[in-house]
Scaffold this motif. Structure first.
Motif, mmCIF file in Angstrom:
data_model
loop_
_atom_site.group_PDB
_atom_site.id
_atom_site.type_symbol
_atom_site.label_atom_id
_atom_site.label_comp_id
_atom_site.label_asym_id
_atom_site.label_seq_id
_atom_site.Cartn_x
_atom_site.Cartn_y
_atom_site.Cartn_z
ATOM 1 N N ARG A 1 -12.577 2.416 -0.176
ATOM 2 C CA ARG A 1 -11.435 3.053 -0.844
ATOM 3 C C ARG A 1 -11.616 4.563 -0.690
ATOM 4 N N THR A 2 -10.519 5.292 -0.485
ATOM 5 C CA THR A 2 -10.664 6.744 -0.367
ATOM 6 C C THR A 2 -10.947 7.298 -1.763
ATOM 7 N N LEU B 1 -6.624 -3.937 3.849
ATOM 8 C CA LEU B 1 -6.502 -3.454 5.236
ATOM 9 C C LEU B 1 -7.488 -4.145 6.175
ATOM 10 N N GLY C 1 -10.052 -2.549 -1.903
ATOM 11 C CA GLY C 1 -10.404 -2.182 -0.521
ATOM 12 C C GLY C 1 -10.574 -3.364 0.423
ATOM 13 N N LYS D 1 2.173 1.694 -3.338
ATOM 14 C CA LYS D 1 1.109 1.986 -4.297
ATOM 15 C C LYS D 1 0.610 3.429 -4.169
ATOM 16 N N TYR D 2 0.500 3.920 -2.940
ATOM 17 C CA TYR D 2 -0.122 5.234 -2.722
ATOM 18 C C TYR D 2 0.905 6.352 -2.536
ATOM 19 N N ASN E 1 0.841 -1.212 0.000
ATOM 20 C CA ASN E 1 0.000 0.000 0.000
ATOM 21 C C ASN E 1 0.869 1.252 0.000
ATOM 22 N N ASP F 1 5.003 6.417 4.881
ATOM 23 C CA ASP F 1 5.224 6.849 3.492
ATOM 24 C C ASP F 1 4.971 8.335 3.371
#
Ligand code: ADP
Length: 543
Positions: free
Chosen positions: A478-479, A494, A491, A434-435, A431, A459
């Motif tokens: 998901r945001t 987590l 999603g 990825k983000y 994550n 991060d």
């Protein structure tokens, strides 16, 4: 016993049907008046003498009459008779105590209201005032005494009639409010129970009566905590005394959504979500509790069907995927493949890999929902797991143009399920990669702090807003930011991560600032003594 006596006294004194107690009081006062006159050496004349004889006779008659079955006029006649006795007692040259008329006046006003006051007025005039004036002659003194006695009697009767009318009005209002309250409670589709300070059931609505019949087919004693056909969320384990919602409530516990099943028949049993709130006196002393039982059976059954569906579909999908993956690998092993075909097969294989992970996540989510996070704990070197995960992430880190920094001790042994815990590390690291946009930094720290294993993944990526922070551990959440940027994901990672950490007895937390980055922190109890772990190290890997 005391309560029964009080009730009996109340019934005899206030209920209109039985004048025995009143008659006793009146007779005693009458006899006291006569006794005091004799003690004061006043010679009793004919009137008072007749009264003296009639008073005990009236008392005996009152005792023998079955008052509950006699018509109303008999009671009125008795009271008018008493007023007549007072009139007789005054037929004496020195007069007598006309004030005794207050007792029958009180009763008449109490029982018959304004009508009773009117009867009092007429009877006092006819039986006390007029005979008295005739006997003693209309002097200023006798007129004053007679009028005073009449006015006092009527005033007392009216006053008590008024009070009683108000009390009855108040009682009627309270009764009406009680019925309205009951009607409202009965219309609610939630079982409601009120317990008193000793855990006794004070009241419950109609809906809850239905639940009680299911849970306690043999009846209920009305005391909180009674055992019955009440089961935990799994629908099989009986709820023990200490876990019964009513018992917990009597211990002053406030809670929401305790899930129980009531009833032993699989077809008719209901799933209930129970909440409790405590009622306290002003001093803070526990005064009782209110419990609400919400029927969530349909929801639970739908959830079961959905979980079974997801589990079986995921299972069915995996078989063809394994076959596609296997044959693609076989073809790729051939040397005679044109470059273009090799490239295209590579794309197929990567996408099959993604599909496979997705299906695995779905399958795992279904298992987690059914409380099936089976752990096979063993002494595991978590530091090695972290290093492996970082190694696997290296290609993605390089492709994304990120810097990866890690602080990991040489060895950190804890009792965890190695496969599951590797999944936690992989999810958090992937994550973070990825983000985090290109040029950013990902940092992974592993340490032992306060007898706990602490894994921190930091991060400098897109971050998570305050509003979304509470939801990132929910399934399929998901945001908006992640979805807008078309970053792949569904999603689930987590929510699975949290389920694994929770089942290890640990905690996962997130701190984040939108646009600045996120920090995910996992803490686990360290059940292997620290001295068996090699000392913490300075940064041993900086990729
Ligand atoms: P997925 O990544 O497959 O969407 P996850 O359950 O792993 O699912 O994450 C849920 C959501 O939380 C993500 O969609 C993303 O919006 C947000 N999220 C998770 N990790 C990070 C992170 N390191 N930085 C920013 N957002 C994150």
């Amino acid at each position: 016993m005391r309560r029964r006596l009080r009730e009996e006294f109340r019934r005899l004194w206030l209920e209109p049907s039985d004048p025995r107690l009143l008659q006793l009081g009146f007779s005693l006062l009458f006899l006291l008046d006569m006794g005091l006159r004799v003690a004061g050496e006043v010679e009793l004349h004919t009137g008072p003498m007749i009264g003296l004889v009639l008073v005990p006779v009236a008392w005996v008659v009152t005792l023998t009459v079955p008052w509950t079955r006699t018509p109303e006029w008999c009671r009125v006649a008795l009271l008018v008779f008493d007023i007549g006795l007072v009139g007789l007692s005054r037929l004496d040259p020195v007069g007598g105590s006309g004030l005794l008329v207050v007792i029958p006046a009180l009763w008449l006003g109490l029982v018959y209201g304004v009508r009773g006051a009117a009867i009092t007025g007429v009877s006092t005039v006819l039986l006390v005032m007029v005979p008295g004036l005739i006997y003693l002659g209309p002097t200023g003194m006798t007129i004053s005494r007679s009028v005073t006695a009449t006015v006092v009697a009527v005033t007392v009767a009216l006053a008590i009639a008024n009070v009683i009318q108000r009390v009855r009005g108040g009682q009627e209002l309270i009764e009406l409010q009680r019925r309205v309250g009951e009607a409202i409670l009965d219309t609610v589709d939630v079982g409601l129970v009120l317990l008193d300070g000793n855990g006794r059931y004070l009241t419950m609505n109609r809906r809850h009566h239905d639940f009680m019949r299911l849970a306690f087919p043999a009846g209920h004693s009305g005391q909180a905590g009674q055992l019955g056909d009440v089961f935990h969320e799994d629908g099989e384990t009986f709820v023990e005394h200490e876990d019964m919602p009513t018992y917990r409530a009597t211990q002053g516990e406030e809670f929401d959504d305790q899930l129980i099943w009531v009833g032993s028949d699989a077809l008719t049993r209901r799933a209930l979500s129970v909440s409790s709130r405590v009622v306290r006196e002003e001093s803070g002393k526990f005064a009782g509790a209110a419990l609400a039982y919400k029927d969530v059976t349909d929801f639970m059954r739908a959830l079961e069907v959905k979980e079974e569906f997801v589990a079986s579909v995921s299972h069915e999908l995996r078989t063809p995927l394994t076959s596609i993956n296997g044959f693609t690998s076989l073809i790729l092993e051939r040397d005679d493949l044109p470059d273009e075909v090799r490239h295209q097969l590579g794309v197929v294989q990567r996408n099959v890999g993604r599909l496979d992970r997705l299906v695995a996540d779905l399958l795992q989510t279904a298992q987690v929902e059914r409380g099936l996070v089976h752990l096979e704990r063993e002494r595991t070197d978590i530091a090695a797991l972290v290093r492996q995960s970082l190694e696997a992430a290296r290609p993605a880190v390089e492709a994304a143009g990120l810097t990866l920094v890690s602080r990991v001790p040489n060895r950190l042994v804890a009792m965890v399920d190695p496969q599951r815990f590797a999944q936690v590390i992989d999810n958090l690291v992937s994550n973070a990669v990825k983000y985090t946009p290109s040029g950013g930094r990902v940092e992974v720290d592993l340490s032992v702090t306060h007898e706990r294993v602490e894994l921190v993944v930091i991060d400098t990526g897109i971050g998570i807003s305050v509003r979304d922070r509470n939801h990132v551990f929910s399934r399929f959440f998901r945001t908006r930011h992640a979805a807008q940027r078309s970053i792949q994901g569904i999603g689930l990672g987590l929510s699975i991560t949290k389920a694994i950490v929770d089942s290890h007895g640990g905690r996962i937390e997130v701190e984040s600032e939108e646009g600045r980055g996120s920090t995910f922190r996992v803490r686990l109890p360290l059940d292997v003594p620290v001295d068996q772990n090699l000392p913490d190290a300075e940064p041993v890997a900086a990729l």
